[in-house]
Design a protein around this motif. Structure first.
Motif, PDB file in Angstrom:
ATOM      1  N   GLY A  50       3.537   3.967   4.240  1.00 43.97           N
ATOM      2  CA  GLY A  50       2.614   2.803   3.430  1.00 43.97           C
ATOM      3  C   GLY A  50       3.135   1.369   4.211  1.00 43.97           C
ATOM      4  O   GLY A  50       3.404   1.399   5.176  1.00 43.97           O
ATOM      5  N   PHE A  51       2.624   0.300   3.507  1.00 36.27           N
ATOM      6  CA  PHE A  51       2.858  -0.892   3.844  1.00 36.27           C
ATOM      7  C   PHE A  51       3.378  -1.936   2.824  1.00 36.27           C
ATOM      8  O   PHE A  51       2.697  -1.872   1.654  1.00 36.27           O
ATOM      9  CB  PHE A  51       1.759  -1.242   4.450  1.00 36.27           C
ATOM     10  CG  PHE A  51       1.624  -2.916   5.082  1.00 36.27           C
ATOM     11  CD1 PHE A  51       2.142  -3.263   6.051  1.00 36.27           C
ATOM     12  CD2 PHE A  51       1.234  -3.864   4.181  1.00 36.27           C
ATOM     13  CE1 PHE A  51       2.208  -4.481   6.449  1.00 36.27           C
ATOM     14  CE2 PHE A  51       1.018  -5.047   4.595  1.00 36.27           C
ATOM     15  CZ  PHE A  51       1.847  -5.387   5.836  1.00 36.27           C
ATOM     16  N   LEU A  96       1.023  -1.203   0.053  1.00 37.90           N
ATOM     17  CA  LEU A  96       0.056  -0.031  -0.082  1.00 37.90           C
ATOM     18  C   LEU A  96       0.895   1.211  -0.185  1.00 37.90           C
ATOM     19  O   LEU A  96       1.650   1.247   0.751  1.00 37.90           O
ATOM     20  CB  LEU A  96      -1.033   0.050   1.246  1.00 37.90           C
ATOM     21  CG  LEU A  96      -1.810  -1.349   1.431  1.00 37.90           C
ATOM     22  CD1 LEU A  96      -2.164  -1.057   2.688  1.00 37.90           C
ATOM     23  CD2 LEU A  96      -3.058  -1.277   0.486  1.00 37.90           C
ATOM     24  N   ARG A  97       0.517   2.228  -0.879  1.00 43.99           N
ATOM     25  CA  ARG A  97       1.559   3.477  -0.911  1.00 43.99           C
ATOM     26  C   ARG A  97       1.071   4.293   0.349  1.00 43.99           C
ATOM     27  O   ARG A  97       0.038   4.186   1.142  1.00 43.99           O
ATOM     28  CB  ARG A  97       0.991   4.288  -2.116  1.00 43.99           C
ATOM     29  CG  ARG A  97       1.959   3.512  -3.214  1.00 43.99           C
ATOM     30  CD  ARG A  97       1.956   4.593  -4.417  1.00 43.99           C
ATOM     31  NE  ARG A  97       0.633   4.997  -5.142  1.00 43.99           N
ATOM     32  CZ  ARG A  97       0.628   5.376  -6.193  1.00 43.99           C
ATOM     33  NH1 ARG A  97       1.786   5.937  -6.962  1.00 43.99           N
ATOM     34  NH2 ARG A  97      -0.484   5.844  -6.641  1.00 43.99           N
ATOM     35  N   GLY A  98       2.252   5.134   0.740  1.00 43.06           N
ATOM     36  CA  GLY A  98       1.815   6.094   1.902  1.00 43.06           C
ATOM     37  C   GLY A  98       1.471   7.270   1.199  1.00 43.06           C
ATOM     38  O   GLY A  98       1.473   7.256  -0.047  1.00 43.06           O
ATOM     39  N   SER A  99       1.236   8.198   2.119  1.00 37.95           N
ATOM     40  CA  SER A  99       0.507   9.402   1.626  1.00 37.95           C
ATOM     41  C   SER A  99       0.915  10.630   2.633  1.00 37.95           C
ATOM     42  O   SER A  99       1.179  10.543   3.744  1.00 37.95           O
ATOM     43  CB  SER A  99      -1.056   9.199   1.843  1.00 37.95           C
ATOM     44  OG  SER A  99      -1.596  10.458   1.642  1.00 37.95           O
ATOM     45  N   VAL A 100       1.207  11.661   2.034  1.00 36.42           N
ATOM     46  CA  VAL A 100       1.605  12.989   2.618  1.00 36.42           C
ATOM     47  C   VAL A 100       0.850  13.994   1.927  1.00 36.42           C
ATOM     48  O   VAL A 100       0.553  14.311   0.830  1.00 36.42           O
ATOM     49  CB  VAL A 100       3.070  13.189   2.288  1.00 36.42           C
ATOM     50  CG1 VAL A 100       3.550  14.658   2.869  1.00 36.42           C
ATOM     51  CG2 VAL A 100       3.960  11.954   2.710  1.00 36.42           C
ATOM     52  N   THR A 101       0.115  15.229   2.718  1.00 34.79           N
ATOM     53  CA  THR A 101      -0.391  16.062   2.317  1.00 34.79           C
ATOM     54  C   THR A 101       0.538  17.258   2.353  1.00 34.79           C
ATOM     55  O   THR A 101       1.307  17.363   3.589  1.00 34.79           O
ATOM     56  CB  THR A 101      -1.756  16.487   3.143  1.00 34.79           C
ATOM     57  OG1 THR A 101      -2.401  15.268   2.974  1.00 34.79           O
ATOM     58  CG2 THR A 101      -2.568  17.413   2.688  1.00 34.79           C
ATOM     59  N   MET A 102       0.605  18.245   1.752  1.00 36.54           N
ATOM     60  CA  MET A 102       1.355  19.354   1.850  1.00 36.54           C
ATOM     61  C   MET A 102       0.595  20.674   1.062  1.00 36.54           C
ATOM     62  O   MET A 102       0.077  20.375   0.161  1.00 36.54           O
ATOM     63  CB  MET A 102       2.667  19.036   0.836  1.00 36.54           C
ATOM     64  CG  MET A 102       3.738  20.110   0.865  1.00 36.54           C
ATOM     65  SD  MET A 102       5.082  19.264   0.103  1.00 36.54           S
ATOM     66  CE  MET A 102       5.249  17.623   0.844  1.00 36.54           C
ATOM     67  N   LEU A 121      -0.259  -7.843  -5.733  1.00 40.27           N
ATOM     68  CA  LEU A 121      -0.695  -6.512  -6.334  1.00 40.27           C
ATOM     69  C   LEU A 121      -0.657  -5.696  -5.160  1.00 40.27           C
ATOM     70  O   LEU A 121      -0.247  -5.946  -4.053  1.00 40.27           O
ATOM     71  CB  LEU A 121      -2.465  -6.592  -6.468  1.00 40.27           C
ATOM     72  CG  LEU A 121      -3.188  -5.524  -6.774  1.00 40.27           C
ATOM     73  CD1 LEU A 121      -3.071  -5.480  -8.332  1.00 40.27           C
ATOM     74  CD2 LEU A 121      -4.843  -5.789  -6.603  1.00 40.27           C
ATOM     75  N   ALA A 122      -0.447  -4.400  -5.582  1.00 38.67           N
ATOM     76  CA  ALA A 122      -0.353  -3.312  -4.591  1.00 38.67           C
ATOM     77  C   ALA A 122      -1.612  -2.219  -4.849  1.00 38.67           C
ATOM     78  O   ALA A 122      -2.068  -2.291  -5.639  1.00 38.67           O
ATOM     79  CB  ALA A 122       0.866  -2.506  -4.797  1.00 38.67           C
ATOM     80  N   LEU A 123      -1.864  -1.479  -3.746  1.00 35.20           N
ATOM     81  CA  LEU A 123      -2.816  -0.443  -3.913  1.00 35.20           C
ATOM     82  C   LEU A 123      -2.338   0.756  -4.038  1.00 35.20           C
ATOM     83  O   LEU A 123      -1.204   1.114  -3.188  1.00 35.20           O
ATOM     84  CB  LEU A 123      -3.947  -0.581  -2.852  1.00 35.20           C
ATOM     85  CG  LEU A 123      -4.900  -1.709  -2.760  1.00 35.20           C
ATOM     86  CD1 LEU A 123      -5.814  -1.628  -1.513  1.00 35.20           C
ATOM     87  CD2 LEU A 123      -5.569  -2.082  -4.304  1.00 35.20           C
ATOM     88  N   GLY A 124      -2.471   1.596  -4.748  1.00 34.38           N
ATOM     89  CA  GLY A 124      -2.076   3.131  -4.780  1.00 34.38           C
ATOM     90  C   GLY A 124      -2.253   4.010  -3.430  1.00 34.38           C
ATOM     91  O   GLY A 124      -1.786   4.983  -3.086  1.00 34.38           O
ATOM     92  N   GLY A 125      -3.700   3.416  -2.819  1.00 32.97           N
ATOM     93  CA  GLY A 125      -3.872   4.529  -1.811  1.00 32.97           C
ATOM     94  C   GLY A 125      -3.587   3.536  -0.366  1.00 32.97           C
ATOM     95  O   GLY A 125      -3.334   2.440  -0.457  1.00 32.97           O
ATOM     96  N   SER A 126      -3.874   4.176   0.770  1.00 32.36           N
ATOM     97  CA  SER A 126      -3.631   3.587   1.932  1.00 32.36           C
ATOM     98  C   SER A 126      -4.749   2.989   2.606  1.00 32.36           C
ATOM     99  O   SER A 126      -5.928   3.102   2.341  1.00 32.36           O
ATOM    100  CB  SER A 126      -2.861   4.589   2.997  1.00 32.36           C
ATOM    101  OG  SER A 126      -3.953   5.689   3.164  1.00 32.36           O
ATOM    102  N   ILE A 127      -4.418   2.115   3.531  1.00 32.95           N
ATOM    103  CA  ILE A 127      -5.522   1.629   4.132  1.00 32.95           C
ATOM    104  C   ILE A 127      -5.224   1.778   5.646  1.00 32.95           C
ATOM    105  O   ILE A 127      -4.232   0.899   6.510  1.00 32.95           O
ATOM    106  CB  ILE A 127      -6.181   0.166   3.945  1.00 32.95           C
ATOM    107  CG1 ILE A 127      -6.343  -0.302   2.489  1.00 32.95           C
ATOM    108  CG2 ILE A 127      -7.205  -0.353   4.959  1.00 32.95           C
ATOM    109  CD1 ILE A 127      -6.587  -1.546   2.105  1.00 32.95           C
TER     110      ILE A 127
END
Ligand SMILES: [Zn+2]
Length: 480
Positions: free
Chosen positions: A361-362, A200-206, A390-396
């Motif tokens: 991410g994970f 799962l990809r990690g995520s950052v807001t900026m 598979l991976a997911l572009g978003g996070s859980i």
């Protein structure tokens, strides 16, 4: 175990007999508009909770508790089914809240009046994630309420909207002790292709801000010499990608993706890319959407095009969402992006860059006994089909919460939905065949895990991929 044994065939046949009851359960749950978003009534969420408790009792679950924290309308169901003494413990998680229907005009049938046809159920939440609840109930039925493992079933009612429940596992790790944690809020890359989600990809807001003038000024009087904050900001944002659409920011990890993936045509269809519009970026699709970073401008201060104003802007802000390689620390990636933006100085103007929320991410290790048991289970349930990763572009976020609580437990992500289920969109659908097979997969997973590792040879075709047999596969360099 390269073929499907007669035991497995019998199991599949019994699961097929259960399909009508699975559908009934799914329809019952999907009729309840259990939306946890702010502004929606609490009652349906509580109704869904009550229905779940009844359904769990109906399949023989005796011990049903709940976790209700401040800020939660509906409790998380925590149900326990003891296994034989000494059996491994499996935690299975999914959620019973759903996203709102959205524009009901885009639905062919009313979103909360599920429609059953020969091969599917259509309705909001049938795939995300009430199908997975039906699958868990079905798997319990399949084993007559007596699984060969100790089961802890966790069903959340606040997954889709800012869950406070996520704080619970890290704060009470002992409640989440398990050998394996199945997060059944995902599914197959496409129908018929059993898939384990391993990343799962990690995520950052900026937030990025340009300030140039005391106040907005007339564009006729001052435009040409007075610096327009929006234009400055746009120049900086334009530096994020090269002409082909690849990210041009140093320090963001990207690696080739070696697991299952979509074809370009499939992806175009899934994303609804208009004819004549190209995809952006180069290289394999998986590395663009899963094992690489992506930046999206998710907000930008400007008058709407319907209400333009002849003024040089004194300030402008943009909010960016950065998606991060599953194994790169989100903070590190965020700082790389922030450094890039600060270095731009469009027209010589300093930008104010603030790194906001960052979630790692994970990347699941793929060499453990539960992973192998899951591979066997999925291959069995899908008639010997090779198991893809598979991976997911978003996070859980709950995956990270469980990981923090129980770093040693293997996390496995599989479930009854698939890449074409249109979750969060109109006409969301759950395929019945995928649902029935997921029931088999869960039951076989429990059986295989309880049987313990039986040495080489239990692994089948899915593990001939060097990436998936590598116990060091937490290093995505080895895995993708
Ligand atoms: Zn979900």
């Amino acid at each position: 175990m390269t073929g499907i044994s007669s035991d497995d065939a019998a199991l599949a046949a019994r699961a097929a007999e259960l399909t009508p009851s699975l559908v009934d359960r799914l329809v019952r749950l999907a009729r309840i508009p259990s939306v946890a978003a702010p502004g929606f009534p609490a009652e349906p969420l509580l109704d869904a909770h009550r229905a779940l408790v009844e359904e769990l009792r109906a399949v023989g679950v005796g011990q049903i508790d709940q976790v209700l924290l401040d800020g939660m309308t509906a409790p998380t169901v925590v149900a326990d089914v003891p296994g034989p003494p000494g059996a491994p413990t499996v935690l299975v998680y999914t959620h019973y809240d759903v996203v709102p229907a959205g524009d009901e005009g885009l639905w062919d049938t009313p979103p909360f009046e599920p429609v059953v046809s020969a091969d599917r159920v259509v309705g909001r939440g049938v795939a995300d994630s009430k199908g997975n609840i039906a699958a868990i109930l079905g798997a319990l039925q399949l084993v007559d309420g007596r699984p060969p493992v100790t089961l802890r079933i966790v069903l959340e009612g606040h997954e889709e909207f800012g869950s406070v429940y996520e704080e619970h596992p890290p704060a009470h790790p002992e409640l989440y002790a398990a050998d394996a944690i199945v997060i059944a809020d995902v599914g197959n890359v496409r129908p018929g292709v059993p898939t384990l989600t391993i990343g799962l990809r990690g995520s950052v807001t900026m937030t990025v801000e340009a300030r140039t003038l005391d106040t907005d000024k007339h564009s006729g009087q001052f435009g040409g010499a007075a610096p327009d904050a929006r234009t400055a900001l746009i120049r900086a944002l334009a530096s994020l990608h090269d002409a082909r659409g690849d990210l041009a920011v140093a320090g963001l990890r990207r690696e080739p993706w070696t697991g299952a993936s979509y074809t370009d045509d499939e992806f175009r269809e899934l994303a609804g890319v208009l004819p004549g519009v190209p995809l952006v970026g180069t290289g394999d699709l998986g590395s663009r959407i899963w094992s690489g970073a992506a930046v999206t401008v998710i907000a930008f201060d400007a008058p709407p095009a319907s209400a333009p104003l002849n003024a040089v802007a004194s300030s402008a802000r943009a909010v960016l969402n950065l998606r991060v390689h599953p194994a790169q620390p989100a903070r590190e990636a965020g700082e790389a992006l922030a450094a890039h933006l600060r270095a731009q100085r469009p027209f010589g103007i300093d930008l104010d860059v603030t790194v906001g929320e960052a979630g790692d991410g994970f990347l699941a290790p793929t060499g453990g006994p539960a992973f192998r048991a899951a591979q066997t289970a999925l291959r069995t349930a899908w008639d010997g089909a090779e198991v893809g990763t598979l991976a997911l572009g978003g996070s859980i976020p709950i995956v990270m919460a469980f990981h923090e609580a129980q770093p040693g437990a293997e996390k496995l992500l599989f479930g009854a939905t698939d890449g074409y289920a249109n979750i969060h969109g109109p006409n969301e659908r759950q395929l019945l065949d995928e649902l029935t097979r997921t029931v088999v997969a869960l039951a076989v997973f429990w059986r295989e895990l309880a049987a313990g590792p039986t040495g080489p040879g239990t692994a089948g075709p899915g593990t001939t991929d060097p990436g998936t047999t590598d116990p060091g596969a937490t290093d995505p360099g080895a895995d993708r």
